[in-house]
Design a protein around this motif. Structure first.
Motif, PDB file in Angstrom:
ATOM      1  N   ASN A  73      32.849 -27.642  19.572  1.00  0.00           N
ATOM      2  CA  ASN A  73      32.967 -27.444  18.134  1.00  0.00           C
ATOM      3  C   ASN A  73      34.464 -27.547  17.836  1.00  0.00           C
ATOM      4  O   ASN A  73      35.215 -26.598  18.059  1.00  0.00           O
ATOM      5  CB  ASN A  73      32.414 -26.088  17.701  1.00  0.00           C
ATOM      6  CG  ASN A  73      32.424 -25.928  16.178  1.00  0.00           C
ATOM      7  OD1 ASN A  73      33.067 -26.702  15.472  1.00  0.00           O
ATOM      8  ND2 ASN A  73      31.708 -24.922  15.684  1.00  0.00           N
ATOM      9  N   THR A  78      37.687 -31.514  13.541  1.00  0.00           N
ATOM     10  CA  THR A  78      36.624 -32.523  13.438  1.00  0.00           C
ATOM     11  C   THR A  78      36.967 -33.555  12.375  1.00  0.00           C
ATOM     12  O   THR A  78      36.707 -34.744  12.538  1.00  0.00           O
ATOM     13  CB  THR A  78      35.312 -31.825  12.994  1.00  0.00           C
ATOM     14  OG1 THR A  78      35.037 -30.772  13.906  1.00  0.00           O
ATOM     15  CG2 THR A  78      34.147 -32.785  12.919  1.00  0.00           C
ATOM     16  N   GLU A  97      28.451 -32.381  20.110  1.00  0.00           N
ATOM     17  CA  GLU A  97      29.235 -31.746  19.057  1.00  0.00           C
ATOM     18  C   GLU A  97      28.339 -30.735  18.321  1.00  0.00           C
ATOM     19  O   GLU A  97      27.208 -31.071  17.976  1.00  0.00           O
ATOM     20  CB  GLU A  97      29.696 -32.842  18.092  1.00  0.00           C
ATOM     21  CG  GLU A  97      30.493 -32.363  16.926  1.00  0.00           C
ATOM     22  CD  GLU A  97      30.447 -33.339  15.741  1.00  0.00           C
ATOM     23  OE1 GLU A  97      31.378 -33.285  14.944  1.00  0.00           O
ATOM     24  OE2 GLU A  97      29.478 -34.106  15.617  1.00  0.00           O
ATOM     25  N   ASN A 113      34.189 -37.317   9.573  1.00  0.00           N
ATOM     26  CA  ASN A 113      34.027 -36.785  10.929  1.00  0.00           C
ATOM     27  C   ASN A 113      34.631 -37.784  11.926  1.00  0.00           C
ATOM     28  O   ASN A 113      34.087 -38.858  12.142  1.00  0.00           O
ATOM     29  CB  ASN A 113      32.550 -36.529  11.236  1.00  0.00           C
ATOM     30  CG  ASN A 113      32.356 -35.748  12.516  1.00  0.00           C
ATOM     31  OD1 ASN A 113      33.183 -35.848  13.437  1.00  0.00           O
ATOM     32  ND2 ASN A 113      31.286 -34.988  12.613  1.00  0.00           N
ATOM     33  N   ALA A 116      32.305 -37.365  15.733  1.00  0.00           N
ATOM     34  CA  ALA A 116      30.888 -37.712  15.959  1.00  0.00           C
ATOM     35  C   ALA A 116      30.687 -39.096  16.593  1.00  0.00           C
ATOM     36  O   ALA A 116      29.851 -39.217  17.499  1.00  0.00           O
ATOM     37  CB  ALA A 116      30.111 -37.594  14.650  1.00  0.00           C
ATOM     38  N   CYS A 119      30.768 -38.913  20.318  1.00  0.00           N
ATOM     39  CA  CYS A 119      29.944 -37.887  20.986  1.00  0.00           C
ATOM     40  C   CYS A 119      28.558 -38.432  21.287  1.00  0.00           C
ATOM     41  O   CYS A 119      28.080 -39.364  20.627  1.00  0.00           O
ATOM     42  CB  CYS A 119      29.812 -36.651  20.093  1.00  0.00           C
ATOM     43  SG  CYS A 119      31.333 -35.705  19.982  1.00  0.00           S
ATOM     44  N   SER A 122      25.148 -34.874  17.802  1.00  0.00           N
ATOM     45  CA  SER A 122      25.711 -33.823  16.945  1.00  0.00           C
ATOM     46  C   SER A 122      24.597 -32.873  16.524  1.00  0.00           C
ATOM     47  O   SER A 122      23.498 -33.315  16.204  1.00  0.00           O
ATOM     48  CB  SER A 122      26.309 -34.426  15.671  1.00  0.00           C
ATOM     49  OG  SER A 122      27.316 -35.343  15.981  1.00  0.00           O
TER      50      SER A 122
END
Ligand code: DQA
Length: 161
Positions: A73, A78, A97, A113, A116, A119, A122
């Motif tokens: 997080n 972010t 995430e 973001n 994201a 990743c 999310s």
């Protein structure tokens, strides 16, 4: 299997900050629940919280060669941090995430973001339960990776026709 849980700025203030958004649970309580799940599933788990962008980048880099999964997080970073995004890309470790609140339903600036796209997935808007979902998701990802590795090893060992 080792998972590193990385928490960004102000998440050490959970239980105090904006309870109408983030709820009453403290970070230590969230971590205790995650630790319990990890123990039950034979997962090694490490927790890291920092309010500093560079320290989060350093921690992500340390995960290289050490962790098999990351739950992150990045909090306010972010929405701004190319450095954290690049660190996630650099280490190529499955990263989930998590956001406690639903960032898509809040202020406009939270809709940007940076993290994201690099990743694996999310999880947003489930409150602290999102961390539990992330642990379950990570377990699934790890099992899939292990199954692929096992089948590749079996193919290598099979006699060639
Ligand atoms: C947050 C959402 C971010 O926009 C915010 O800056 C946070 C927490 C969340 O978990 O909902 O600090 O990441």
């Amino acid at each position: 299997m080792k998972i590193v849980v990385i928490q960004g700025p102000n998440l050490n203030m959970l239980g105090i900050r904006e309870q109408h958004v983030y709820g009453p649970m403290k970070l230590e309580q969230i971590h205790a629940q995650m630790k319990e799940f990890a123990t039950q599933n034979n997962i090694e788990i490490e927790f890291f919280q920092s309010n500093l962008e560079g320290e989060i980048v350093d921690k992500l880099q340390e995960c290289y060669g050490d962790a098999q999964g990351i739950i992150l997080n990045a909090a306010a970073y972010t929405h701004t941090s190319i450095a954290i995004r690049d660190a996630i890309s650099a280490i190529s470790i499955p990263t989930i995430e998590v956001h406690i609140s639903n960032i898509h339903r809040r202020e406009e600036f939270r809709k940007t973001n940076m993290i994201a796209p690099v990743c694996t997935s999310s999880i947003v808007g489930f409150g602290p339960f999102g961390y539990h979902l992330a642990m379950m998701g990570m377990l699934q990802i790890m099992q899939e990776i292990q199954a692929v590795q096992a089948s590749q090893e079996a193919q290598q060992q099979a006699p060639q026709a």
